[in-house]
Motif scaffolding. Sequence first.
Motif, PDB file in Angstrom:
ATOM      1  N   ASN A   1       8.097 -12.201   9.188  1.00 40.60           N
ATOM      2  CA  ASN A   1       9.184 -11.315   9.627  1.00 40.60           C
ATOM      3  C   ASN A   1       9.826 -10.671   8.400  1.00 40.60           C
ATOM      4  O   ASN A   1       9.957 -11.307   7.360  1.00 40.60           O
ATOM      5  N   TRP A   2      10.256  -9.414   8.561  1.00 37.90           N
ATOM      6  CA  TRP A   2      10.848  -8.661   7.458  1.00 37.90           C
ATOM      7  C   TRP A   2      12.176  -8.068   7.888  1.00 37.90           C
ATOM      8  O   TRP A   2      12.362  -7.691   9.051  1.00 37.90           O
TER       9      TRP A   2
ATOM     10  N   THR B   1       2.509  -0.354   4.219  1.00 35.15           N
ATOM     11  CA  THR B   1       2.113  -1.597   4.863  1.00 35.15           C
ATOM     12  C   THR B   1       1.929  -2.701   3.830  1.00 35.15           C
ATOM     13  O   THR B   1       1.700  -2.440   2.649  1.00 35.15           O
TER      14      THR B   1
ATOM     15  N   SER C   1       7.368   3.797   6.433  1.00 34.16           N
ATOM     16  CA  SER C   1       5.989   3.861   5.927  1.00 34.16           C
ATOM     17  C   SER C   1       5.901   4.442   4.519  1.00 34.16           C
ATOM     18  O   SER C   1       4.917   5.083   4.157  1.00 34.16           O
TER      19      SER C   1
ATOM     20  N   THR D   1      -4.952  -9.658   6.173  1.00 40.03           N
ATOM     21  CA  THR D   1      -4.299  -9.452   7.473  1.00 40.03           C
ATOM     22  C   THR D   1      -2.998  -8.703   7.251  1.00 40.03           C
ATOM     23  O   THR D   1      -2.209  -9.057   6.358  1.00 40.03           O
ATOM     24  N   GLN D   2      -2.742  -7.684   8.049  1.00 39.87           N
ATOM     25  CA  GLN D   2      -1.494  -6.932   7.921  1.00 39.87           C
ATOM     26  C   GLN D   2      -0.321  -7.776   8.422  1.00 39.87           C
ATOM     27  O   GLN D   2      -0.356  -8.304   9.531  1.00 39.87           O
TER      28      GLN D   2
ATOM     29  N   TYR E   1       3.044  -6.552   7.655  1.00 38.27           N
ATOM     30  CA  TYR E   1       4.171  -5.631   7.761  1.00 38.27           C
ATOM     31  C   TYR E   1       3.622  -4.231   7.994  1.00 38.27           C
ATOM     32  O   TYR E   1       2.708  -3.779   7.277  1.00 38.27           O
ATOM     33  N   ASP E   2       4.185  -3.552   9.022  1.00 36.41           N
ATOM     34  CA  ASP E   2       3.607  -2.279   9.458  1.00 36.41           C
ATOM     35  C   ASP E   2       4.296  -1.041   8.902  1.00 36.41           C
ATOM     36  O   ASP E   2       3.918   0.083   9.240  1.00 36.41           O
ATOM     37  N   GLY E   3       5.326  -1.218   8.055  1.00 31.87           N
ATOM     38  CA  GLY E   3       5.974  -0.075   7.424  1.00 31.87           C
ATOM     39  C   GLY E   3       7.151   0.498   8.176  1.00 31.87           C
ATOM     40  O   GLY E   3       7.778   1.447   7.713  1.00 31.87           O
ATOM     41  N   ILE E   4       7.525  -0.090   9.322  1.00 33.25           N
ATOM     42  CA  ILE E   4       8.542   0.526  10.171  1.00 33.25           C
ATOM     43  C   ILE E   4       9.924   0.540   9.530  1.00 33.25           C
ATOM     44  O   ILE E   4      10.671   1.519   9.657  1.00 33.25           O
TER      45      ILE E   4
ATOM     46  N   TYR F   1      -0.180  -6.439   3.242  1.00 33.94           N
ATOM     47  CA  TYR F   1      -1.266  -7.292   3.710  1.00 33.94           C
ATOM     48  C   TYR F   1      -1.192  -8.651   3.016  1.00 33.94           C
ATOM     49  O   TYR F   1      -0.746  -8.759   1.879  1.00 33.94           O
TER      50      TYR F   1
ATOM     51  N   THR G   1       0.814  -1.216   0.000  1.00 30.06           N
ATOM     52  CA  THR G   1       0.000   0.000   0.000  1.00 30.06           C
ATOM     53  C   THR G   1       0.846   1.265   0.000  1.00 30.06           C
ATOM     54  O   THR G   1       2.068   1.225   0.182  1.00 30.06           O
TER      55      THR G   1
END
Length: 224
Positions: free
Chosen positions: A95-96, A43, A65, A55-56, A58-61, A45, A39
């Motif tokens: 995990n990323w 993030t 982002s 479902t997410q 990866y949160d972009g950290i 999904y 996105t």
Amino acid sequence: NNGVLVSTDNGTTWFISNNGLVGNVISLAVNGTNLFAGTDLGTIYLSIDDGSNWTQVYDGILSSSSNINAFAVSGNNIFAGTINGVIFSNDNGTNWHTVNTGLTNTGIQSLAIDGTTLYAGTFGSGVWKRTLIEMTGITETTIDNTISIAPNPTTEKTVITFSEEQKNTRIYIRDMTGRVVNDKWLMVNGKSATIDMNGFTKGIYFLRIEDEKMNAINKKIVVQ
């Protein structure tokens, strides 16, 4: 900009499927029965039911982002290109990790895999490449980042030196395709280990150095 559209009749009809999905979708990738969506919020999904639910994962950290502009898939290895470089997962998105070593322009527009190489197209700075085996199965911060290998290139024996004492650390030798080419891994207990490369075909190899907690890092070695 309205999410993901799904067709189950080869494109004749379409319906929106965004349950759990937040943000504008920029990129998509398929890995077996897993569907990934990147996105504009940075993030990622995952859908395991053909896009019905998301479902997410990866949160972009790691990428501040920024946009997830592109994906490339090789087996269970998934690479995502962002404005701040390439991130990587070897467990289907759980995990990323960043894999930006050697990449001086981290604005990634596109990704592609050809054989054993990942190619990254950047914003105005050309195309970059990196061998998959250098990245798959590792994070770039595991074990100790002050490992030295000398001589390298080598014709026979080479010595691996660690800055810290090692306990039950294993070393595997892999060729460019990722195949393990030594008959038995070398166990290291101490601060150094000697590897005999005599008899190996000339070319590039990778030492997978794996500690007792299964953290691992790959180091390139050249046989002349």
